[in-house]
Write a protein that holds these residues in place. Structure first.
Motif, short mmCIF file in Angstrom:
data_model
loop_
_atom_site.label_atom_id
_atom_site.label_comp_id
_atom_site.label_asym_id
_atom_site.label_seq_id
_atom_site.Cartn_x
_atom_site.Cartn_y
_atom_site.Cartn_z
N THR A 161 -5.32 -41.65 21.01
CA THR A 161 -4.19 -40.94 21.75
C THR A 161 -3.20 -41.82 22.08
N ARG A 162 -2.00 -41.73 21.76
CA ARG A 162 -0.94 -42.42 22.03
C ARG A 162 -0.19 -41.80 23.22
N VAL A 163 0.10 -40.65 23.25
CA VAL A 163 0.91 -40.03 24.23
C VAL A 163 0.24 -38.91 25.07
N LEU A 164 0.31 -38.89 26.48
CA LEU A 164 -0.22 -37.82 27.24
C LEU A 164 1.22 -37.31 27.89
N MET A 165 1.50 -35.86 27.55
CA MET A 165 2.32 -35.16 28.00
C MET A 165 2.25 -34.49 29.34
N LEU A 166 2.89 -34.70 30.60
CA LEU A 166 2.38 -34.19 31.77
C LEU A 166 3.77 -33.59 32.28
N ASN A 167 3.90 -32.26 32.69
CA ASN A 167 4.86 -31.68 33.19
C ASN A 167 4.55 -31.24 34.88
N SER A 168 5.37 -31.60 35.78
CA SER A 168 5.01 -31.30 37.05
C SER A 168 6.39 -31.50 37.85
N PRO A 169 6.81 -30.35 38.61
CA PRO A 169 6.36 -29.17 38.56
C PRO A 169 6.17 -28.60 37.34
N LEU A 170 5.17 -27.77 36.86
CA LEU A 170 4.73 -27.19 35.77
C LEU A 170 5.65 -25.77 35.43
N ASN A 171 6.39 -25.87 34.36
CA ASN A 171 6.83 -24.48 33.62
C ASN A 171 5.69 -24.45 32.69
N LEU A 189 -5.96 -42.43 32.50
CA LEU A 189 -4.76 -43.02 31.72
C LEU A 189 -4.94 -44.64 31.62
N ALA A 190 -5.52 -45.38 32.87
CA ALA A 190 -5.41 -46.83 32.87
C ALA A 190 -6.64 -47.37 31.95
N ARG A 191 -7.70 -46.54 31.61
CA ARG A 191 -8.86 -46.76 30.65
C ARG A 191 -8.41 -46.67 29.18
N SER A 192 -7.40 -45.95 28.89
CA SER A 192 -7.06 -45.45 27.72
C SER A 192 -6.07 -46.35 27.03
N ASN A 193 -5.69 -46.19 25.70
CA ASN A 193 -4.61 -46.96 24.96
C ASN A 193 -3.22 -46.07 24.93
N ALA A 194 -3.41 -45.07 25.99
CA ALA A 194 -2.14 -43.97 25.76
C ALA A 194 -1.10 -44.35 26.87
N VAL A 195 0.04 -43.81 26.81
CA VAL A 195 1.00 -43.75 27.78
C VAL A 195 1.35 -42.37 28.20
N ALA A 196 2.03 -42.05 29.23
CA ALA A 196 2.32 -40.67 29.63
C ALA A 196 3.71 -40.34 29.62
N VAL A 197 4.27 -39.41 29.27
CA VAL A 197 5.53 -38.97 29.30
C VAL A 197 5.72 -37.91 30.36
N CYS A 198 6.16 -37.98 31.43
CA CYS A 198 6.19 -37.30 32.53
C CYS A 198 7.49 -36.57 32.44
N ASP A 199 7.41 -34.96 32.23
CA ASP A 199 8.48 -34.09 32.44
C ASP A 199 8.69 -33.67 33.91
N GLU A 200 9.93 -34.45 34.27
CA GLU A 200 9.97 -34.05 35.76
C GLU A 200 11.09 -33.41 36.13
N VAL A 201 11.78 -32.43 34.94
CA VAL A 201 12.80 -32.02 35.27
C VAL A 201 13.08 -31.05 36.46
N TYR A 202 12.00 -30.57 36.82
CA TYR A 202 12.23 -29.85 38.27
C TYR A 202 11.59 -30.67 39.48
N GLU A 203 11.78 -31.80 39.22
CA GLU A 203 11.13 -32.70 40.50
C GLU A 203 11.80 -32.13 41.93
N HIS A 204 12.92 -31.85 42.16
CA HIS A 204 13.25 -31.28 43.30
C HIS A 204 13.03 -30.00 43.64
N LEU A 205 12.69 -29.10 42.67
CA LEU A 205 12.59 -27.72 42.87
C LEU A 205 11.24 -27.50 43.39
N ILE A 206 10.77 -27.89 44.45
CA ILE A 206 9.41 -27.99 45.05
C ILE A 206 9.25 -27.29 46.28
N PHE A 207 8.40 -26.32 46.61
CA PHE A 207 8.46 -25.61 47.79
C PHE A 207 7.32 -25.97 48.98
#
Ligand code: PMP
Ligand code: GLN
Length: 386
Positions: A161-171, A189-207
């Motif tokens: 596993t090279r990449v974990l995709m993580l989207n929050s807030p989640l569409n 993640l720290a125990r793996s060989n992977a990095v994360a790509v965090c899709d945070e395009v809604y970072e401010h749209l949080i209620f």
């Protein structure tokens, strides 16, 4: 005879967002499908960009983005999350979050490696991962709480596993993952060989006064995570397609190499507009969140009355609701019927899952004027005879 085109793309349908917007136009429906605000962001931002466009220069800006914008992106990360980024080392400006995601996946995934998606997953991730020759694996979240289960992620991660995709807030579900959930992910993640790509395009749209927590701020994650942002969502300028990736130099350097052959640069006038916006117009974004929250509440209350089952929504432009008490048909058939017969366009949730289930949920976009939401609600109330 010519070879067949790349099957990754030739087999893909047109995105559901474009399909539903076209159906909405064809049937004069209220479009609560594709997520775009129906009011443009501040005129002051547009004026800065317009002046820059008229005054010039309009030639290629620096490949990684104009210094003013890279500085503004770093200042924003410091102001909201206490992150220290160097504008010369830790930022690439891209043509939208979409390009930021594509450049990140191209740079960090590779032939034969695995990319792990959390489903429901935004529709651009899998095709790009497949196009670079990676194998896509998925971990599915379950309604109604869509809780992120670190154990399930740990079970799906392999040495490849090279990449974990993580989207929050989640569409599309509007989940904003908690510190607890993210800590679980960071330990895996720290125990793996992977990095994360965090899709945070809604970072401010949080209620509801929730806090957006970038995974990169958790212990041990600074070298393992890149963060994707989008001015389109922050400033209601989705057509501008100005986005960025921030993260550790070692990863950003390679992402910049992918970016140089995707778009190379992003229009300079728009970059200056966004630099101004990040410095001067964050109040717009913070107020947008308040009005979106009011829109969510209006929709939730009236849709519940109609008979939709309301699922929790903590952020983003989107509210997810269950349709089982109104129909036995699948979500896609329901949406196609509703746009024709009720004049309201929605998005079926099954398109966000590789195996097409669950298929009893639909997504409403509420980044609209209250009058538009009212019109959609009245049409639905009439249709369902409430
Ligand atoms: N990620 C998610 C989860 C989105 O909803 C969107 C919006 N379409 C994007 C990325 C793309 O952002 P942009 O419009 O800036 O390309
Ligand atoms: N992200 C937007 C949505 O989820 C749509 C963007 C697009 O049409 N590609 O509605």
């Amino acid at each position: 005879m010519a070879h067949a085109p790349n099957p990754v793309f030739s087999k893909l349908p047109t995105t559901i967002f474009t399909t539903m917007s076209a159906l909405a136009a064809q049937h004069s429906a209220v479009n609560l499908g594709q997520g775009f605000p129906d009011e443009d962001g501040p005129v002051s931002i547009r004026q800065v960009a317009a002046k820059a466009l008229a005054d010039g220069p309009n030639q290629y800006p620096p490949m990684r983005g104009l210094p003013q914008l890279r500085q503004a992106i770093c200042a924003h990360a410091k102001r909201f999350y206490g992150i220290e980024f160097d504008p010369d080392a830790n930022v690439v400006v891209t043509s939208g979050g979409t390009e930021a995601l594509t450049a990140s996946i191209m740079a960090l995934a590779a032939q034969g490696g695995e990319v792990l998606l959390i489903e429901p997953a935004y529709d651009s991730y899998a095709p790009i991962a497949e196009a670079v020759g990676a194998r896509v694996k998925t971990v599915k979240l379950s309604p109604p709480d869509w809780r992120l289960d670190a154990e399930a992620i740990a079970a799906a991660i392999t040495p490849d596993t090279r990449v974990l995709m993580l989207n929050s807030p989640l569409n599309p579900t509007g989940r904003a993952f908690t510190r607890d959930e993210l800590q679980g992910v960071s330990r895996v993640l720290a125990r793996s060989n992977a990095v994360a790509v965090c899709d945070e395009v809604y970072e401010h749209l949080i209620f509801d006064r929730r806090e957006h927590i970038p995974l990169i701020t958790l212990p041990g994650m600074a070298e393992r995570v890149v963060r994707v942002g989008s001015a389109g969502k922050m400033f209601s300028l989705t057509g501008w397609k100005v986005g960025w990736v921030t993260g550790p130099k070692a990863l950003i350097d390679v992402i910049a190499k992918a970016h140089q052959f995707i778009t190379f640069t992003t229009p300079p006038a728009l970059q200056l507009g966004v630099a101004y916006a990040l410095e001067q117009e964050m109040d717009f974004t913070l107020n947008l969140t308040k009005s979106l929250q009011a829109n969510r509440d209006l929709l939730a209350q009236r849709l519940s009355h109609i008979g939709f089952e309301i699922l929790p929504c903590e952020g983003s432009y989107f509210l997810t609701v269950g349709i089982r008490s109104l129909t036995n048909e699948g979500d896609r058939a329901f949406c196609e019927r509703l746009v024709r017969e009720a004049g309201v366009a929605l998005i079926p949730l099954s398109v966000f899952f590789s195996n097409g289930t669950p298929d009893h949920l639909v997504r409403f976009a509420f980044c609209k004027k209250q009058g538009v939401l009212e019109q959609a609600l009245r049409r639905l109330e009439r249709f369902f005879r409430v």
